[in-house]
Design an enzyme around this catalytic site. Structure first.
Site, mmCIF file in Angstrom:
data_model
loop_
_atom_site.group_PDB
_atom_site.id
_atom_site.type_symbol
_atom_site.label_atom_id
_atom_site.label_comp_id
_atom_site.label_asym_id
_atom_site.label_seq_id
_atom_site.Cartn_x
_atom_site.Cartn_y
_atom_site.Cartn_z
ATOM 1 N N HIS A 155 0.750 -1.100 -0.082
ATOM 2 C CA HIS A 155 -0.007 -0.060 0.062
ATOM 3 C C HIS A 155 0.804 1.205 -0.078
ATOM 4 C CE1 HIS A 155 -3.394 2.523 1.007
ATOM 5 N NE2 HIS A 155 -2.845 3.263 1.660
ATOM 6 N N LEU A 203 -10.293 -3.945 2.726
ATOM 7 C CA LEU A 203 -9.566 -3.011 2.077
ATOM 8 C C LEU A 203 -8.378 -2.619 2.900
ATOM 9 C CD1 LEU A 203 -8.448 -2.048 -0.635
ATOM 10 C CD2 LEU A 203 -10.015 -0.177 -0.265
ATOM 11 N N ASP A 204 -7.124 -2.963 2.536
ATOM 12 C CA ASP A 204 -5.858 -2.486 3.138
ATOM 13 C C ASP A 204 -5.825 -2.320 4.554
ATOM 14 O OD1 ASP A 204 -5.068 -1.649 0.504
ATOM 15 O OD2 ASP A 204 -5.961 0.245 0.972
ATOM 16 N N MET A 205 -6.428 -3.423 5.113
ATOM 17 C CA MET A 205 -6.548 -3.840 6.618
ATOM 18 C C MET A 205 -5.907 -4.938 6.941
ATOM 19 S SD MET A 205 -7.346 -1.084 8.178
ATOM 20 C CE MET A 205 -7.972 -1.515 9.899
#
Lengths: 283, 283, 283, 283
Positions: C191, C226-228
């Site tokens: 990310h 998402l992105d976690m």
């Protein structure tokens, strides 16, 4: 050598550097360092000039008059400050003392170009430390019922002691508008977390639960929105799964010292301009 | 926007910034960024001015004539370069390709403001890489018996191809004065060690034996004294007892890429002045 | 030397290290490196053992049988992997190629202990790069109407090619559960922002507007949020007011390369255990 | 929880981890953390085991007897230390006080797991600081004529006060063999330069003249060769042409604090083994 700093900001236009530098030359000021910045989006111009003022051929007030006249003619904001007129710093503390020691020691070593006017605390605990460094200590108790009164008392004290700016050295209290608005962009806070990631309470515990591999600290000007004023300095250090939240607190102390003292240094030496919630910091 | 860089150096004197900026203003050049530096010990003055030259009210040659006239009047060294006249870079390689890939990729991404004129190698190995990036590849074999001839051939090639400066991307050969003197302070070398600690061969093995806890890389201008030219950039990374000398070689690659490409960027954008064996690098 | 890695996790209990090490000793395995970690909050125990298996006095399957018997007796999770049975990596890319080059080059230099099975892209653009490094390139177009089908095709391709884990080298697409659930904690994403600060699109532009003084990159396992997913590696670099959002994008490339390749290395060498959304990474 | 550390070193051989861990298991010690290292060149084995000793089923002396018996049987060096038997630290200072404050504050915050036995100085200047932190201060004057006597007096004092190890917090004096040999690999010095680059006096001035872009600090065990003992920790920070030698001195203080306190922490928690002039540091 005696030095001064001139800061200019205005919409960008041609020739402004030459015109400003000519004023300095006419007064026999010698430019030692100068930096410009042009904000692309807004076509805004910022300028920092450090000059030797020990051989000025006129009074400082004449130089200021000339800058004022030129600024009215072509339109720019300006400020000038002379290094031999040191800013007066107030340090606000609660019970944690690491940032306090760091500021007092760096001041002692000549790294902070300020006079330390006073230490203000909502607790009596750090009086002995203040005495060890020969700095006046003021205790104004503060709780949820007397915030307004306490902050007004702080403002009164600061004004009486001619305080120019404030360092919240882990003060651990949310200031009221009474105090914040009395010193806009002049109160520096240190947040023990990497903003804007972890706002509010116990950021290291938030960081642990999330399993981050870096933790950080941020210094910023305090404004009415909690932990969201213009950022001045940020630092991170790596952590691993083996760091407990307590280990992160330990690792955080050196970072907090670093970002707060860097912010105090930059403010004290007039290297910061705030523009639209961001800081422009000349170095 | 079309930009240019003006660099000035001279003994320090009052008013020089104003006088130089006035010349730019008279030509309708708009200053975007400017930095000064005053070397305390020698009272030497250095100035970097980046300006927008897209709306000049005169030929570039007129601007240069005016700078020349002023420099003769009050005494300063100056150079001006226009960003749209890109510098031509030659990359020298041997068999290691990591710095080569890094420069070619950063050029592709628009990070290096140069034209890559050619790749020169003493081996044929990296021809396919050059072709992959559509850069001419020249192979000039070099051994202990033909160093002079090989370096003279390199100089001839560089001059024919209008090369402005050179990056030794792990060329692994000691240049003769023939080549070094043809491009003084224009040949950038990367040393895989933290100068001046470990000079010469196998610095990582020296670092391992010594038990250091950091290893580093250095980029510098090549001069006749091995690995001792003016330093441009340095980086370190932590290592532990668990790093073998081979691990350090691995860790070194990213550092070598970083210090070499930073040096190429700084040189390409005319941000470096060499003074008494040290570099003054504006940013 | 031929090596293997044994990973153990279980509720903490006395003697487990001795019991496990005795099994290895009985098979004539020599421990080269071992690390333990005890998660204080949960009293959970984690163990990493790297051992030389070149002089085992029995079949690898015998060793595994003994570990299985012991695990059933005293209760622990375990896995063993042999370095000579390299993991097969699939690299997913879109149009940005910097992370792709970085992985291909580090693999070439022997830094990534994997076989690169294939490159999969939703665009044809990077085929020439794949060919330059002799890696099979697969193009599966993907748009908002065929995400499910495209991800199912990816799963089919990966299974056919015996892919063990996946690196999303700036794939720039949100994966469907079809793909994510087929490779739980085996798909590594990068990310281009310092999580959890700036989630979602254009994190560098978010960072610019906020006026941060550091930007970062994060590699993590992809999961449905998402992105976690669990964070593997994070890096920051300092920025100033003078960095445009585009400058931050440039500065970000090296960070993205670094955090992604570090994550691939750690996963490839079996140094990661995921526990409650956090990674425990032995080094 | 009460913990202890066991350190083992010996020529590498199979099964040693299991055998040692079995001794601990037999005594009902629970392993919390363990790390091994194998020095490839010499086939030397090093092991660090941290264990919970609060539920030992025998006297500590029994555990030690069993370790001794095993070591005589199979041949290894060993030492065990119990965290509740804190090491006693002597701090040696001259006139600079930044490292002294840093150690005293970190001790106050619980970061240094030691008892501070005393402060010893060749000057009376820092007595007030010692008193502020309630630590005994001893003044032993030292000049070129009485080095031997002064160092013998220091040894006598340390032995009387049961000092286990020593931190030279910018003591600025070269110790005689009398003192060094009394505490081999137990005296930690901080060098204000990045060893082995700049040895001896005024390393920052050496760094300035050379035009380095990084400066560093190093902590190491003192031995008879000046500034050449086993390195424990190193840090660097970037500098530019704009840093005077005095600026470097300022920048150096935080680094010196950091490398010295890290070394004291590592030594105090028994995480260091010295082998052939290098340190193996478990973390």
């Amino acid at each position: 050598m005696s030095t001064a700093v001139l800061k200019i900001s205005c919409p960008d236009r041609k020739g402004i550097v030459a015109e400003v530098c000519q004023i300095l030359a006419d007064c026999s000021a010698n430019i030692i360092d100068a930096q410009q910045h042009r904000e692309e989006l807004d076509e805004q111009f910022f300028m920092y000039v450090k000059f030797d003022c020990s051989e000025l051929n006129c009074d400082r007030s004449i130089l200021e008059t000339r800058l004022k006249a030129k600024s009215e003619l072509i339109g720019f904001n300006w400020s000038v400050s002379f290094k031999d007129e040191k800013k007066r710093l107030a340090i606000m503390v609660s019970k944690y003392d690491h940032c306090l020691y760091d500021l007092l020691l760096k001041h002692k070593y000549g790294e902070l170009d300020v006079d330390i006017a006073l230490i203000l605390s909502n607790h009596p605990d750090l009086k002995a430390t203040a005495e060890h460094f020969n700095v006046p200590y003021h205790h104004i108790p503060r709780n949820k019922d007397n915030r307004e009164e306490a902050d007004q008392a702080a403002v009164d004290l600061f004004q009486k002691e001619k305080v120019d700016f404030v360092a919240m050295a882990r003060y651990m209290q949310i200031l009221t508008p009474t105090l914040i608005n009395a010193y806009p962009n002049k109160i520096i806070n240190v947040h023990h977390g990497f903003l804007p990631a972890f706002k509010g309470a116990k950021p290291y515990h938030q960081a642990y639960t999330k399993g981050v591999k870096l933790i950080g600290s941020t210094s910023h000007y305090a404004n009415e929105e909690l932990d969201m004023g213009p950022i001045i300095d940020q630092v991170t250090v790596p952590v691993t799964h083996a760091h407990s939240a307590e280990d992160m607190v330990r690792a955080g102390r050196d970072m907090e010292n670093s970002v707060l003292s860097n912010a105090v240094k930059a403010h004290a030496s007039d290297r910061i301009i705030v523009y639209k919630g961001r800081t422009i910091i000349f170095d």
